[in-house]
Design an enzyme around this catalytic site. Structure first.
Site: not given
Ligand code: NDP
Length: 256
Positions: A162, A67
């Site tokens: 955010y 985490d």
């Molecule tokens: P997803 O929600 O599909 O994936 C994010 C992943 O991060 C999930 O597997 C989630 O697990 C994991 N996660 C969340 N919290 C934690 C934690 N505390 N420790 C470890 N893992 C964690 O998101 P995206 O793939 O879309 O996004 C990835 C990154 O890109 C993020 O930082 C997001 O802010 C950034 N981003 C995304 C955009 C978009 O439009 N999608 C645009 C701009 C930036 P769990 O399901 O358990 O929460």
């Protein structure tokens, strides 16, 4: 000579939030280039799902649970991975959460703290804890996933918490890059536009999508692999002169 710089053979790359979405795609890009991958996620099931997806394609991938908001967790993961694999060459600090729909004046403490805890604190904890191993080895490349929301204010959704968390990631990236530049460790970030992933699918409706696409010069959302290829570039020797940069992969969004 030039194409060789994109190869990642013999390197170990760690991707947080790598079980799905953008993180999983980054892991695949680095694996295809030859790296051994460690996928980290908060839930074992998700981490293992990402690992198995990539293993099915023939890549060398391990899964770990951590985490990013808990320093005992990030430190233990970094130390264990360094000990097990003998090196950590790349960190993609991708784990993040998106929340929206609450006006700034109505934002409860818990909402502000929870978003910043993952998106900002989590990026620092992982950069620090994995970065220590890179500094010790005198080499490494970190790529943080920021957002175009660190530059612009999205509409129509309200999400001060955010947007501010992602702007902080960009400046954290520059600050660490300067501190570590002479010690062999590069730190960069990518600022994506809206990407088709579970994160956006959870909040999108037709009216919102209409506004998003009208605000985007290219008139479309991005796909995870379009972020992964930028991450791969920044993590590779092809970007050997680049540190402290936040590369916008935003379909032109921030130009308007
Ligand atoms: P997803 O929600 O599909 O994936 C994010 C992943 O991060 C999930 O597997 C989630 O697990 C994991 N996660 C969340 N919290 C934690 C934690 N505390 N420790 C470890 N893992 C964690 O998101 P995206 O793939 O879309 O996004 C990835 C990154 O890109 C993020 O930082 C997001 O802010 C950034 N981003 C995304 C955009 C978009 O439009 N999608 C645009 C701009 C930036 P769990 O399901 O358990 O929460």
């Amino acid at each position: 000579m030039f194409f060789e710089k994109f190869r990642m053979d013999g390197r170990v790359a760690v991707v947080t939030g790598g079980g799905r979405g953008i993180g999983l795609s980054c892991a695949e890009a680095l694996a295809e280039a030859g790296a051994t991958i460690v996928v980290i996620d908060r839930e074992a099931g998700l981490a293992e799902e990402g690992r198995d997806t990539l293993r099915a394609k023939g890549y060398t991938v391990e899964a770990r649970v951590a985490d990013v908001t808990k320093t005992e967790s990030t430190r233990a993961a970094a130390d264990e991975i360094a000990a097990t694999f003998g090196r950590i060459d790349v960190l993609v600090a991708n784990a993040g959460i998106a929340r929206s729909g609450t006006a700034a004046e109505d934002t409860p403490d818990e909402l502000w703290l929870s978003v910043n805890d993952v998106n900002y604190n989590g990026v620092f904890w992982t950069n620090r804890d994995f970065g220590r191993h890179m500094l010790k080895a005198g080499r490494g490349a970190i790529v943080n996933i920021g957002s175009m929301s660190g530059y612009i204010v999205n509409r129509p959704q309200l999400q001060t918490y955010y947007n501010a968390s992602k702007a902080a990631v960009h400046h954290l990236t520059a600050s660490l890059a300067v501190e570590w530049a002479s010690r062999g460790v590069r730190v960069n970030a990518v600022a994506p536009t809206y990407i088709d992933s579970a994160m956006t699918r959870a909040v999108i409706d037709e009216a919102t999508l209409d506004v998003w696409l009208r605000d985007t010069p290219m008139g479309r959302m991005g796909q995870p692999d379009e972020i992964a290829s930028v991450v791969h570039f920044l993590a590779s020797d092809a970007a050997s002169l680049i540190t402290g940069a936040t590369v916008k992969a935003d379909a032109g969004f921030t130009c308007w």
